[in-house]
Motif scaffolding. Structure first.
Motif, mmCIF file in Angstrom:
data_model
loop_
_atom_site.group_PDB
_atom_site.id
_atom_site.type_symbol
_atom_site.label_atom_id
_atom_site.label_comp_id
_atom_site.label_asym_id
_atom_site.label_seq_id
_atom_site.Cartn_x
_atom_site.Cartn_y
_atom_site.Cartn_z
ATOM 1 N N LYS A 156 120.855 74.717 -51.566
ATOM 2 C CA LYS A 156 119.825 75.758 -51.483
ATOM 3 C C LYS A 156 119.294 76.100 -52.870
ATOM 4 C CE LYS A 156 117.801 79.476 -49.585
ATOM 5 N NZ LYS A 156 116.379 79.360 -49.576
ATOM 6 N N PHE A 157 120.226 76.293 -53.826
ATOM 7 C CA PHE A 157 119.799 76.630 -55.186
ATOM 8 C C PHE A 157 119.046 75.478 -55.835
ATOM 9 C CE2 PHE A 157 123.145 79.988 -54.959
ATOM 10 C CZ PHE A 157 122.313 81.047 -55.265
ATOM 11 N N GLU A 158 119.483 74.255 -55.588
ATOM 12 C CA GLU A 158 118.775 73.104 -56.142
ATOM 13 C C GLU A 158 117.358 72.997 -55.571
ATOM 14 O OE1 GLU A 158 121.382 69.826 -55.308
ATOM 15 O OE2 GLU A 158 122.667 70.264 -57.026
ATOM 16 N N LYS A 159 117.230 73.268 -54.278
ATOM 17 C CA LYS A 159 115.925 73.229 -53.631
ATOM 18 C C LYS A 159 115.024 74.330 -54.193
ATOM 19 C CE LYS A 159 113.821 73.150 -49.058
ATOM 20 N NZ LYS A 159 114.040 73.246 -47.627
ATOM 21 N N ASP A 160 115.590 75.516 -54.376
ATOM 22 C CA ASP A 160 114.817 76.623 -54.942
ATOM 23 C C ASP A 160 114.353 76.312 -56.368
ATOM 24 O OD1 ASP A 160 115.064 78.075 -52.621
ATOM 25 O OD2 ASP A 160 116.625 79.417 -53.394
ATOM 26 N N ASP A 161 115.231 75.647 -57.144
ATOM 27 C CA ASP A 161 114.863 75.293 -58.509
ATOM 28 C C ASP A 161 113.731 74.263 -58.532
ATOM 29 O OD1 ASP A 161 116.665 77.005 -59.659
ATOM 30 O OD2 ASP A 161 118.207 75.472 -60.030
ATOM 31 N N GLU A 162 113.724 73.356 -57.565
ATOM 32 C CA GLU A 162 112.671 72.349 -57.492
ATOM 33 C C GLU A 162 111.320 72.978 -57.149
ATOM 34 O OE1 GLU A 162 113.946 69.489 -54.618
ATOM 35 O OE2 GLU A 162 115.515 68.700 -55.916
ATOM 36 N N ASN A 163 111.338 74.059 -56.400
ATOM 37 C CA ASN A 163 110.113 74.721 -55.964
ATOM 38 C C ASN A 163 109.503 75.623 -57.039
ATOM 39 O OD1 ASN A 163 110.169 73.493 -53.453
ATOM 40 N ND2 ASN A 163 111.368 75.130 -52.533
#
Length: 65
Positions: A57-64
């Motif tokens: 989730k955090f990795e996805k948020d960082d990508e966005n």
């Protein structure tokens, strides 16, 4: 397969062996120890899965960003 996953599988197997040994020898303490070890392995797996989901989730948020 991660090292933690392998440890969890080992703990679950040891728990099963202890529980079965307790059943065969009518040793309630050994049987309970086995059940507890299996439950601990299940909880560790649940925690690991939750941690992995949070990480994703955090990795996805960082990508966005």
């Amino acid at each position: 397969m991660s090292e933690e996953k392998l440890k969890g599988l080992k703990d679950e197997a040891v728990g099963k062996v202890k529980e079965t040994e307790g059943k065969l020898t009518d040793d309630k303490v050994r049987k309970t120890q086995g059940k507890a070890r299996k439950k601990a392995a299940d909880l560790k797996e649940d925690i690991e899965q939750g941690a992995e989901k949070l990480k994703e989730k955090f990795e996805k948020d960082d990508e966005n960003k």
